[in-house]
Design a protein around this motif. Structure first.
Motif, PDB file in Angstrom:
ATOM      1  N   ALA A   1      -9.220 -14.679   2.864  1.00 22.28           N
ATOM      2  CA  ALA A   1      -7.883 -14.303   3.325  1.00 22.28           C
ATOM      3  C   ALA A   1      -7.919 -12.952   4.033  1.00 22.28           C
ATOM      4  N   GLY A   2      -6.834 -12.642   4.724  1.00 23.13           N
ATOM      5  CA  GLY A   2      -6.752 -11.378   5.432  1.00 23.13           C
ATOM      6  C   GLY A   2      -6.795 -10.176   4.519  1.00 23.13           C
ATOM      7  N   ALA A   3      -6.357 -10.337   3.289  1.00 24.84           N
ATOM      8  CA  ALA A   3      -6.449  -9.304   2.254  1.00 24.84           C
ATOM      9  C   ALA A   3      -6.666 -10.033   0.931  1.00 24.84           C
TER      10      ALA A   3
ATOM     11  N   PHE B   1       0.835  -1.202   0.000  1.00 23.11           N
ATOM     12  CA  PHE B   1       0.000   0.000   0.000  1.00 23.11           C
ATOM     13  C   PHE B   1       0.866   1.247   0.000  1.00 23.11           C
ATOM     14  N   ALA B   2       1.802   1.330   0.948  1.00 26.29           N
ATOM     15  CA  ALA B   2       2.658   2.509   1.041  1.00 26.29           C
ATOM     16  C   ALA B   2       3.555   2.644  -0.179  1.00 26.29           C
ATOM     17  N   HIS B   3       4.067   1.523  -0.685  1.00 25.50           N
ATOM     18  CA  HIS B   3       4.898   1.548  -1.882  1.00 25.50           C
ATOM     19  C   HIS B   3       4.116   2.099  -3.067  1.00 25.50           C
ATOM     20  N   ALA B   4       2.906   1.584  -3.264  1.00 22.43           N
ATOM     21  CA  ALA B   4       2.092   1.977  -4.420  1.00 22.43           C
ATOM     22  C   ALA B   4       1.652   3.429  -4.334  1.00 22.43           C
TER      23      ALA B   4
ATOM     24  N   ILE C   1      -6.356  -1.320  -0.251  1.00 22.04           N
ATOM     25  CA  ILE C   1      -5.023  -1.789  -0.621  1.00 22.04           C
ATOM     26  C   ILE C   1      -4.999  -2.445  -1.997  1.00 22.04           C
ATOM     27  N   THR C   2      -6.140  -2.952  -2.467  1.00 24.73           N
ATOM     28  CA  THR C   2      -6.176  -3.613  -3.768  1.00 24.73           C
ATOM     29  C   THR C   2      -6.594  -2.650  -4.869  1.00 24.73           C
ATOM     30  N   SER C   3      -7.714  -1.981  -4.688  1.00 22.32           N
ATOM     31  CA  SER C   3      -8.244  -1.095  -5.733  1.00 22.32           C
ATOM     32  C   SER C   3      -7.600   0.285  -5.720  1.00 22.32           C
ATOM     33  N   GLY C   4      -7.122   0.727  -4.547  1.00 22.30           N
ATOM     34  CA  GLY C   4      -6.580   2.072  -4.433  1.00 22.30           C
ATOM     35  C   GLY C   4      -5.476   2.404  -5.415  1.00 22.30           C
TER      36      GLY C   4
END
Length: 428
Positions: free
Chosen positions: A233-235, A24-27, A294-297
Motif C-alpha cells: 500500500a501507499g502507506a 501525521f500532523a495530528h499526531a 508516519i507509522t512509527s513516529g
C-alpha cells in the motif's frame, strides 16, 4: 538554543511548525502540544486538513506560498517535515540559511533517502550488505538487465518522493518482474533491487552531536490485507515498535554505525531509519529514511519523556540524554482503511464516521472532516490510525484492537493480524 529561541522569555512556549497533513500532523502536533509546545501546521497537500486543526492554527500552502514569511510572522523555532519534498520547495534554501531549526538533515545528507542508488553506493563504500541493484532509464534497459540477471526484483522509483511515478512493486518471481516492467511509468527511470525475502524490520535512531542514539526497532505492515497479502500500500496498514536503545537486534550496529564517518562528513543531524531484510542470518539494507515516519513516529514520540526538548536538541545538533516514559516499552498502530483502499483509483464517497464508546488510546485522524453540525465524515482512503502503548507487546496490541473496534465507517476495514507475523524482527 537557536538565536530566536534565546530571545524568547523562559516562560514562553517553543513554537513548532509541522509541514504535513492528516494523521501525521495530528499526531506529531498533539504530542508536541502535550509536551508544552505551541503548534502550527503548514498544509502541504490537498487532503487531511481537519485533523491538524484540532491541535492549533493551520495554513494552506496555496494561500501562503512563502513559508519563510509565515515563519517570521509566527516566530517559529522548529520545523518538522512529514516528507523530504520540502527540500524541493522554492523557500527551502531560505529556510536552510535561516536561524530556524529543522528536524531534518539538509543538502548532501538527504541523498541517503532521496537517491536510491546513492544509498547503494554508500553501503558499498562502507561494506554494508545491500541487495544487488540496477538503474535503468527505460523499458529496454530494464528488460535487458532482467535477461542478464534472471532473478525477481523489487521495482522502485530511482528518486524517493510521495509523488513518484512508481511506488514500490514487490515481485517475488522473475515472471512477476517481467510482467510489471511492461507497464510501469519510466518517467524517472526505474530502480531494480534484488528480492531477498519478507523477513523485514527497521530501526530508528537520532543522529546528533556527532553521535548515534538508538531509539526503537520497528515493523511496518505494508501489504494491504491479512496474511501479508495484496499489494504494497501507499502507506502501512499497521506497525509495531519496541523501545530499543540497546539495539538488541543489531540493526544499528550492522547498518547504521558503519556510516558514522559519512554522517560526520556531511554534518548529518536528525532522525535516521534503516529498513532491512534478514537473509541467511544477515541483515541487508533495503532503504534509509531521514524522517521519523508516519507509522512509527507518533509511537516513538509518545515514548520520549521530553519530546519537545529532544527534537529541539536534535535539530540543534547537540548531544542527547534520552529519557523514556515508564510503562511504554511497546507500541502498536492499526490503520482504519476506507472504501476502495489500497486501490486509490477508486474514489470513495463521503461517509459518516461513528465512534461508539470512549477511546482510551491515541486515535489520529487522517482523511476526515466535519459537517456543519460537527459530525465526523470520512473523506478518503485512509481514515485513522489507532495507536496504543504498553509495557508488553500483547498489551499494546490488545488495546489498539479494542479501540479500533469502536470506529465504524461503512466499507472500511483494518488488518486483524498485526503482531502475528514479521515479529520478532527477522521473522516472516
Amino acid at each position: 538554543m537557536s538565536e530566536r529561541t534565546k530571545k524568547r522569555h523562559k516562560s514562553d512556549k517553543p513554537k513548532v511548525m509541522i509541514l504535513g497533513v492528516g494523521a501525521f500532523a495530528h499526531a506529531v502536533g498533539q504530542i508536541l502540544k502535550d509536551g508544552g509546545a505551541e503548534v502550527y501546521t503548514y498544509l502541504t497537500r490537498n487532503y487531511g486538513h481537519y485533523p491538524p486543526s484540532l491541535v492549533g492554527p493551520t495554513y494552506m500552502a496555496s494561500s501562503h506560498p512563502d513559508l519563510m514569511q509565515l515563519i517570521d510572522t509566527l516566530d517559529v523555532d522548529l520545523v518538522v517535515p512529514q516528507s523530504i519534498d520540502w527540500a524541493q520547495a522554492p523557500w527551502a534554501e531560505s529556510l536552510v540559511r535561516s536561524k530556524v531549526l529543522v528536524l531534518s538533515p539538509v543538502g548532501k545528507a538527504m541523498l541517503i533517502e532521496r537517491e536510491r542508488d546513492f544509498a547503494r553506493r554508500l553501503c558499498a563504500q562502507y561494506k554494508i550488505p545491500f541487495p544487488r541493484s540496477y538503474v535503468a532509464s527505460n523499458r529496454l534497459e530494464a528488460e535487458r538487465i532482467l535477461l542478464q540477471h534472471p532473478k525477481p526484483f523489487v521495482i522502485k522509483n530511482p528518486l524517493c518522493s510521495p509523488s513518484s511515478p512508481i511506488h514500490t512493486i514487490l515481485c517475488e518471481t522473475v515472471e512477476d518482474t517481467r510482467a510489471w516492467l511492461k507497464v510501469v511509468n519510466y518517467a524517472e527511470g526505474v530502480f531494480l533491487q534484488e528480492y531477498v525475502g519478507r523477513a523485514e524490520a527497521g530501526h530508528i535512531v537520532f543522529v546528533s552531536g556527532g553521535e548515534i542514539y538508538s531509539i526503537v526497532t520497528n515493523q511496518e505492515y505494508k501489504r494491504a490485507f491479512d496474511g501479508n497479502m495484496g499489494i504494497v500500500a501507499g502507506a502501512p496498514l499497521g506497525g509495531l515498535v519496541e523501545l530499543d536503545p540497546e539495539d538488541k537486534y543489531g540493526l544499528a550496529r550492522e547498518l547504521i554505525l558503519p556510516l558514522r564517518p559519512w554522517l560526520r562528513e556531511v554534518n548529518y543531524h536528525g532522525p535516521l531509519q534503516v529498513t532491512a531484510i534478514k537473509k541467511n542470518d544477515r541483515w541487508y539494507v533495503i532503504e534509509y529514511n531521514v524522517r521519523i515516519g508516519i507509522t512509527s513516529g507518533p509511537m516513538l514520540l509518545r515514548m520520549l519523556k521530553n519530546p519537545v526538548e529532544t527534537l529541539l536538541r536534535v535539530a540543534q545538533n547537540k548531544k542527547l540524554d534520552l529519557q523514556f516514559r515508564e510503562g511504554f516499552r511497546f507500541g502498536c498502530s492499526v490503520t482504519l482503511a476506507g472504501y476502495g483502499y489500497p486501490y486509490v483509483q477508486l474514489r470513495p464517497p463521503i461517509l459518516p464516521l461513528e465512534i461508539k464508546g470512549k477511546l482510551d488510546c491515541d486515535v489520529w485522524l487522517n482523511e476526515v472532516a466535519v459537517d456543519q453540525e460537527g459530525r465526523l465524515l470520512a473523506t478518503g482512503h485512509r481514515i485513522a490510525d489507532v495507536v496504543a502503548l504498553d509495557s508488553t507487546l500483547e498489551g499494546a496490541i490488545r488495546k489498539a484492537y479494542e479501540n479500533i473496534r469502536k470506529l465504524r465507517v461503512i466499507g472500511s476495514y483494518y488488518r486483524l493480524d498485526i503482531g502475528r507475523s514479521l515479529w520478532p524482527p527477522g521473522n516472516e
